[in-house]
Design a protein around this motif. Structure first.
Motif, PDB file in Angstrom:
ATOM      1  N   GLU A   1      20.008  -1.539 -52.750  1.00  0.00           N
ATOM      2  CA  GLU A   1      19.009  -0.664 -52.144  1.00  0.00           C
ATOM      3  C   GLU A   1      17.853  -1.511 -51.626  1.00  0.00           C
ATOM      4  OE1 GLU A   1      17.725   2.282 -54.856  1.00  0.00           O
ATOM      5  OE2 GLU A   1      19.661   3.292 -55.004  1.00  0.00           O
ATOM      6  N   TRP A   2      17.154  -1.005 -50.621  1.00  0.00           N
ATOM      7  CA  TRP A   2      16.014  -1.711 -50.048  1.00  0.00           C
ATOM      8  C   TRP A   2      14.863  -1.752 -51.050  1.00  0.00           C
ATOM      9  CZ3 TRP A   2      15.974  -4.658 -45.911  1.00  0.00           C
ATOM     10  CH2 TRP A   2      16.969  -4.505 -44.940  1.00  0.00           C
ATOM     11  N   GLU A   3      14.262  -2.946 -51.163  1.00  0.00           N
ATOM     12  CA  GLU A   3      13.078  -3.112 -52.000  1.00  0.00           C
ATOM     13  C   GLU A   3      11.961  -3.713 -51.147  1.00  0.00           C
ATOM     14  OE1 GLU A   3      13.626  -4.636 -56.001  1.00  0.00           O
ATOM     15  OE2 GLU A   3      15.784  -4.813 -55.580  1.00  0.00           O
ATOM     16  N   GLU A   4      10.726  -3.500 -51.614  1.00  0.00           N
ATOM     17  CA  GLU A   4       9.552  -3.921 -50.825  1.00  0.00           C
ATOM     18  C   GLU A   4       8.714  -4.877 -51.654  1.00  0.00           C
ATOM     19  OE1 GLU A   4       6.902  -1.348 -48.013  1.00  0.00           O
ATOM     20  OE2 GLU A   4       6.015  -1.279 -50.020  1.00  0.00           O
ATOM     21  N   SER A   5       8.261  -5.953 -51.014  1.00  0.00           N
ATOM     22  CA  SER A   5       7.391  -6.917 -51.692  1.00  0.00           C
ATOM     23  C   SER A   5       5.973  -6.382 -51.764  1.00  0.00           C
ATOM     24  CB  SER A   5       7.416  -8.254 -50.956  1.00  0.00           C
ATOM     25  OG  SER A   5       6.709  -8.150 -49.736  1.00  0.00           O
ATOM     26  N   GLU A   6       5.129  -7.070 -52.454  1.00  0.00           N
ATOM     27  CA  GLU A   6       3.711  -6.710 -52.456  1.00  0.00           C
ATOM     28  C   GLU A   6       3.098  -7.023 -51.093  1.00  0.00           C
ATOM     29  OE1 GLU A   6       1.475  -9.325 -55.005  1.00  0.00           O
ATOM     30  OE2 GLU A   6       3.050 -10.838 -54.846  1.00  0.00           O
ATOM     31  N   GLN A   7       1.847  -6.655 -50.901  1.00  0.00           N
ATOM     32  CA  GLN A   7       1.181  -6.853 -49.606  1.00  0.00           C
ATOM     33  C   GLN A   7       0.959  -8.335 -49.371  1.00  0.00           C
ATOM     34  OE1 GLN A   7      -2.061  -4.173 -48.323  1.00  0.00           O
ATOM     35  NE2 GLN A   7      -3.282  -6.018 -48.145  1.00  0.00           N
ATOM     36  N   VAL A   8       1.264  -8.789 -48.151  1.00  0.00           N
ATOM     37  CA  VAL A   8       1.143 -10.194 -47.750  1.00  0.00           C
ATOM     38  C   VAL A   8       0.199 -10.272 -46.556  1.00  0.00           C
ATOM     39  CG1 VAL A   8       2.380 -12.248 -47.061  1.00  0.00           C
ATOM     40  CG2 VAL A   8       3.495 -10.598 -48.558  1.00  0.00           C
ATOM     41  N   ASN A   9      -0.670 -11.294 -46.517  1.00  0.00           N
ATOM     42  CA  ASN A   9      -1.586 -11.519 -45.394  1.00  0.00           C
ATOM     43  C   ASN A   9      -0.954 -12.487 -44.412  1.00  0.00           C
ATOM     44  OD1 ASN A   9      -3.643  -9.861 -46.382  1.00  0.00           O
ATOM     45  ND2 ASN A   9      -4.428 -11.512 -47.683  1.00  0.00           N
TER      46      ASN A   9
END
Length: 1272
Positions: free
Chosen positions: A1069-1077
């Motif tokens: 399943e698709w997973e999302e990383s934390e916010q990146v600058n």
């Protein structure tokens, strides 16, 4: 062409004419024997008799002792016959050994015997031997002997054994069979008697027994014991002159045969016991074969030679006198062979010469016999000639085969030798191998062998396929042994050669191959090598490829070099010589040897080194102050000496014994004239120098001492070094002891006041500086001088007067008339010259003290107060001290701060110190232009606006009145300069609007005072554009992480985004990383599975902005194959495992109730593997799932703004692979610990373990995935 030749016995064949001339001019050959080669195949060849055992003359005591040996070999087997006293005794015997048959008495066998051995080829005979027969010796009936003698007298105890042709050995023994002790006093003679030179009371005994041992008869005869009684006598106290007991005369003559033994004896009597000395009257006894035995009573010769012939003398002496006896020894000789004829085989037609030469004294007579028959009794043969010991038989025939006896005899005996002449016929054979391949190199020499044998000797001929006229080629030679020799071979000579025996069908072939010759390409050169260095000599060569066995031999001065640590030979032939020494110099040769040829090249090594030290140093005095040093140069080691360095050591005054260089002279000079100082002791040494360096110094010369004299000079640098007021300290450079020139050295110091009325000099003596004079005033001038003095007087030169001063004091005043004039940032200071009385010493300069007090509107810089110069002065924050030369009365002080208040004072300085400060003067500096602002930065709220921010200057140099802002685009030089004025100095920022977002600008900010604007602070900049996620991303995969990096845009504002990633499996399943600058430049995506394919993408404005795929490193986790769930054994296994898991859960709950808690969360349905998470410090055994930790981290992590910390390169490198606990497909454990906590998802902290960042514990049990994948 066919080449035919009958081989002779001398050498090479000749052309027919030359051969004929040689045969006509040379005498016929005298020896034509043949030797059957071992390769010649012959069967059942007859052999004449050859005697192998010979009889000898001896004495027989019984019939059983009679045995005369006579054996021989031959084909057919020889038959034997014996002749006694010239009459036939036995004949046609199969064995030649003669033994008695017992039918005759012993005496009937006595006589002269000779043995003959015969077969069809001849008869051999032995020499005549004598057989003596006699009965076994016996003793007649005897009476016991009794003898009486006085003490000190001499006596002889006689033995007189029975006579025999073989004399017995005599042993004197007692009744216990112990040998009677013998010495110089008691000696046994050759006749067996026991001789006493003088008797002692201890010689009395009744069992002197003579035992005669007959070795041949195997008999020992003991005689009746002799009783000897020695009575007391006063004669033992006196002395008696020596007298010979044996021999009794004064002269004897003895004749003996060469090679036999001889015994000369002298047995004296006398008191005390005489000494015996032997000498040769007509020569040196040491040059003979004689040696003394039996306590000097015998002179024995074991094997006489002709040199032993002569006159001998024995001298017997004691304290009472001496006695002499002389022997004349004549050495004669039974016949012995000088040259013996050889038994040989001959071909028919040869000429045979038998040489039989014998010597003896007197000269022996030689006679010849044929087959045992004297030659005089044989029919005359014109082909045979006998002359003394030479027998010549020409043109031999088969009938001449016989055994010839040569017998030499004189009065002392005879000798005989049997020699056979065997004339034999043998069929011809070729002994060399057929089909031999011969190899030769171009230009080399080769021999094609065709060895033949036969009797008569066979004829041979050589043929070649490629050469019609074989013998006409001067390079071809045919040797007498049938060998064909070819010199200077060429390629055309290769081919097949045939050797044939004439008049037969016997032949062999030889194949000749011509190879390339070995050539030396690069040989050793003449090398010049520094001693101790390494040298390589080349030996590069070419050889024919068919030549495999190559040997490279290096020689030095003709001697072969063996492989050692010093010499190394490489595969290419190069010779390396390590650590070259002088003895390694010489001629070197490289010899390349193959089995066919060899080539040699020569070179040399010249060893160069620093020269050997000079030797044979000698001194010769010219004058008292001059000496000549001479030396002999050392070995130059092939590099000429360029110069000699002469060193000297003064030994009388120098404690260190240092050598000092005295002079250098040319290398062709062997002497030097040296100047020496009086009252000194010198040694000299010399060092040789060449292009390689210096030699070791020579051995020092003999010491050389000079006479004393007055000093040659006075001390230098006479001066005053006064420090205290009222004292004059006179100082000078102390002279070295070598310049004292004599004993009692000291200094005479003189002084007087300069410019005074007193002309008289005061003086004092001192052994060393300084000299202190009191009551000399303050800085008063004085004339001073110092003179060198020793016990012989003052120095030859007068001492010069020098000016000095007494000690100084601190200055007593300060400069007057102090004035200050200010212009901009420079102040000019003036003052008046001080008087000498106020200076109190030598004026060295002035010191100006300058203090900054305050700025225009700034606080005062006063910090604290402290005493300076004996008074209370202000010590301020900014203070300067200027040193001014004594010759000046004004000084400029640049670099003052503008718009400031300063204070100034001045002091005077002499050698003693610093005087008091002058009164302080204050002055102000004018206002000036300010410095540049201290900082300048900008912000870009939008793509057309910039907000500039600056700070006031660090150096305002007055009262700030405002700022000036100038800016213009950099791309266009024609654009007008835009200016903004700010009259309020508190304004330090400004917002610029309406800027072109496509241009860069140059901004300049100036600060202003009443004096004008100062220097600008400049900054280039442009507005920032809207940001976006990166699209050019590089990826590096780890086991459980992926490092993503990109280059942020130069003019883009930060943009926040997320990485989406998908595990490409059945249940991914698709997973999302934390916010990146976007300004980070890199990001570490963790929590991935090893060996797994992932799909990554970034979305922007609801579109896919970037997309890529990557596979993590490490082994792929095994999965349960489809279809296993339907297998019965699999269901049973799963059931057992579920029970095991339930049991583990029960244990975990029990442990939790005791000391901790457990939180277990399934990651997702169907995923059976779990990871152990870090353990809290305050709890035991607390576990959390990856998802729960990630959620907590995400909720607790701050937003990534401008102040957020980006991960560094080091952190990425350190945490690129997180700790992962997994199992292979076979269930084996593959996890590993890095010693750090596992790196969580995103940019989580990697600091030390804490409740927020705990450290991971080791796994307590295998994962379910591992259990499932265990083999059945």
């Amino acid at each position: 062409m066919c080449l035919s030749l009958q081989l002779d016995r001398r050498g090479r064949s000749c052309p027919a004419l030359l051969l004929l001339l040689l045969l006509l001019s040379c005498p016929p050959p005298t020896q034509g024997a043949i030797s059957i080669p071992k390769d010649y195949k012959v069967q059942n060849m007859m052999q004449p008799p050859v005697l192998t055992e010979l009889p000898e003359s001896y004495t027989a005591f019984t019939v059983e002792d009679i045995s005369l040996a006579c054996e021989a070999t031959g084909i057919p087997t020889p038959r034997f016959r014996w002749v006694k006293d010239g009459e036939l005794l036995l004949e046609d015997q199969s064995s030649g050994t003669f033994t008695a048959n017992g039918q005759e008495p012993l005496s009937g066998y006595q006589g002269n015997y000779r043995c003959y051995a015969s077969n069809t080829l001849g008869t051999a005979m032995t020499h005549t031997v004598q057989l003596i027969t006699e009965a076994t010796p016996t003793l007649p009936k005897q009476r016991r002997g009794h003898k009486t003698a006085t003490e000190g007298s001499s006596i002889i105890l006689h033995c007189n054994p029975p006579h025999s042709s073989t004399p017995p050995r005599i042993h004197w023994m007692d009744r216990k069979l112990n040998h009677i002790g013998q010495s110089e006093r008691v000696t046994m003679g050759v006749d067996g008697n026991l001789y006493f030179a003088n008797l002692l009371r201890d010689d009395s005994r009744d069992d002197y027994t003579c035992n005669a041992h007959y070795i041949g008869a195997r008999t020992i005869l003991p005689k009746e014991p002799i009783s000897l009684l020695v009575t007391h006598s006063n004669e033992v106290l006196g002395s008696r002159k020596p007298h010979l007991l044996r021999p009794t005369s004064q002269h004897s003559s003895r004749m003996a045969l060469r090679g036999h033994s001889l015994l000369l004896e002298c047995i004296p009597q006398g008191l005390p016991t005489p000494m015996v000395q032997w000498r040769k009257k007509d020569g040196d006894l040491a040059d003979t074969g004689g040696r003394e035995e039996n306590y000097g009573r015998w002179l024995r010769f074991d094997s006489l030679t002709q040199e032993d012939d002569g006159e001998y003398e024995c001298v017997c002496s004691n304290t009472a006198g001496s006695e002499k006896h002389s022997y004349t020894v004549t050495v004669e000789a039974a016949p012995y062979w000088v040259k013996q004829p050889q038994s040989l085989q001959y071909s028919p037609g040869e000429t045979v010469r038998l040489d039989c030469q014998a010597e003896g004294i007197p000269t022996p007579n030689i006679t010849w016999s044929i087959n045992g028959v004297p030659i005089t009794a044989v029919d005359l043969e014109p082909r045979r000639r006998v002359s003394g010991g030479v027998l010549i038989l020409r043109d031999v025939e088969y009938a001449d085969t016989a055994i010839y006896q040569c017998e030499a005899s004189n009065t002392h005996g005879s000798i005989i030798i049997n020699t056979y002449i065997y004339v034999i016929e043998l069929p011809p054979q070729v002994l060399s191998s057929d089909g031999v391949v011969y190899l030769v190199t171009e230009g080399g020499q080769i021999s094609l062998h065709c060895d033949t044998f036969g009797s008569p000797r066979p004829h041979i001929s050589w043929e070649s396929e490629g050469m019609d006229l074989l013998l006409s080629d001067p390079r071809v030679s045919l040797l007498t042994n049938g060998t064909l020799e070819l010199t200077n071979a060429s390629r055309e000579d290769a081919g097949t050669y045939t050797c044939s025996l004439t008049h037969t069908n016997i032949s062999i072939t030889a194949h000749l191959e011509v190879l390339n010759r070995t050539v030396m390409l690069i040989g050793p050169q003449s090398e010049r090598v520094i001693r101790g260095n390494e040298c390589s000599l080349d030996c590069l060569f070419y050889k024919d490829p068919q030549l495999t066995d190559i040997q490279v031999v290096w020689r030095k001065d003709g001697r072969k070099i063996m492989e050692t640590d010093k010499y190394t030979t490489f595969e290419n032939g190069t010779l390396r010589v390590r650590s070259v020494q002088s003895e390694d110099g010489g001629l070197y040769s490289c010899e390349v040897i193959t089995r066919l040829d060899k080539v040699e090249a020569r070179g040399s090594i010249t060893v160069v080194a620093p020269p050997d030290p000079p030797r044979a140093l000698s001194l010769s005095e010219l004058q008292n102050s001059t000496v000549t040093l001479s030396w002999t140069p050392g070995h130059t080691h092939n590099s000429p000496t360029t110069e000699f360095v002469v060193e000297v050591r003064e030994e009388q005054y120098s404690d260190e014994g240092r050598w000092e260089e005295k002079a250098r002279v040319s290398g062709d000079v062997g002497h030097l004239e040296l100047r020496v100082l009086p009252y000194s002791t010198y040694r000299f040494r010399v060092t040789g120098v060449n292009e390689l360096g210096r030699s070791v110094p020579s051995e020092p010369s003999d010491s050389y001492s000079t006479s004393p004299a007055v000093p040659g000079r006075n001390p230098a640098k006479v001066r005053s070094e006064s420090t205290d007021p009222g004292t004059l300290l006179i100082m000078w450079d102390e002279m070295p002891p070598r310049e004292y020139n004599g004993p009692g050295f000291q200094y005479k110091v003189s002084w007087r006041q300069a410019g005074g009325r007193v002309l008289h000099w005061s003086h004092a003596y001192t052994p060393r500086p300084p000299m202190l004079v009191n009551d000399s005033g303050v800085y008063t001038p004085w004339e001073i001088k110092v003179q060198a003095v020793n016990s012989l007087g003052e120095a030859r030169v007068l001492a010069s007067a020098h000016m000095g001063h007494s000690g100084e004091d601190l200055p007593q005043g300060f400069p007057a008339g102090l004035k200050v004039k200010v212009q901009n940032s420079t102040a000019r200071v003036r003052w008046e010259v001080m008087s000498r009385e106020q200076t109190c010493g030598l004026l060295t300069g002035y010191r100006i003290y300058l203090t900054w007090i305050k700025h225009g509107r700034h606080r005062r810089a006063l910090e604290r107060r402290e005493g300076v110069g004996g008074g209370q002065e202000m010590v301020l924050e900014d203070r300067r001290v200027l040193e001014v030369n004594a010759s000046k009365t004004e000084e400029d002080i640049p670099g003052l701060k503008l718009y400031s208040l300063y204070e100034l004072s001045i002091t005077v300085v002499n050698s003693k110190g610093e005087g008091p400060h002058s009164p302080t003067q204050s002055f102000n500096t004018p206002e000036g232009a300010p410095g540049p602002p201290s900082s300048l930065r900008f912000e870009s709220p939008s793509d057309t606006e910039l907000s500039l921010h600056w700070r006031p200057p660090l150096q305002p140099n007055g009262v700030l009145t405002g700022y000036l802002l100038e800016y213009h685009p950099l791309e266009s030089q024609e654009s007008p300069q835009q200016m903004e004025f700010f009259d309020d100095p508190s304004v330090t920022h400004f917002l610029l609007k309406g800027l072109d977002p496509h241009r860069h600008y140059l901004f300049s900010v100036f600060a202003r005072t009443a004096a004008g604007r100062g220097l600008p602070l400049q900054l280039e900049g442009a507005t920032l554009l809207d940001g976006a996620p990166p699209s050019n991303i590089s990826m590096v995969a780890g086991d459980t992480s992926v490092n993503l990096s990109w280059v942020p845009g130069d003019r883009q504002r930060n943009h926040a985004f997320h990485f989406l990633y998908l595990r490409k499996t059945a249940w991914g399943e698709w997973e999302e990383s934390e916010q990146v600058n976007s300004t980070q430049g890199s990001y570490l995506l963790t929590g991935l599975q090893p060996g797994t394919q992932y799909r990554l993408l970034i979305t922007h404005d609801n579109h896919t902005h970037w997309e890529d795929e990557i596979q993590t490193a490490g082994p792929e986790l095994s999965e349960v194959l489809e279809g296993f769930a339907t297998q019965g054994w699999f269901i049973g296994l799963i059931s057992a495992l579920v029970l095991l898991v339930l049991l583990l859960l029960v244990l975990c709950f029990i442990k939790r109730s005791r000391g901790g808690k457990y939180a277990v969360k399934d990651k997702e349905e169907g995923q059976v593997d779990s990871e152990a998470r870090p353990m809290k410090d305050e709890t035991f055994g607390e576990y959390r799932s990856l998802e729960s930790d990630v959620d907590e981290k995400r909720s607790a992590s701050p937003s990534l703004g401008a102040d957020s910390k980006l991960p560094s390169d080091d952190s990425l490198a350190e945490y690129g692979d997180s700790v992962d606990i997994q199992f292979n497909e076979d269930g084996s454990f593959i996890g590993q610990y890095s010693g750090r906590g596992p790196v969580p998802h995103g940019n989580e902290s990697s600091g030390p373990a804490s409740p927020e960042n705990p450290a991971p514990p080791p796994p307590l049990a295998p994962s379910l995935s591992a259990i499932l994948n265990m083999p059945s």
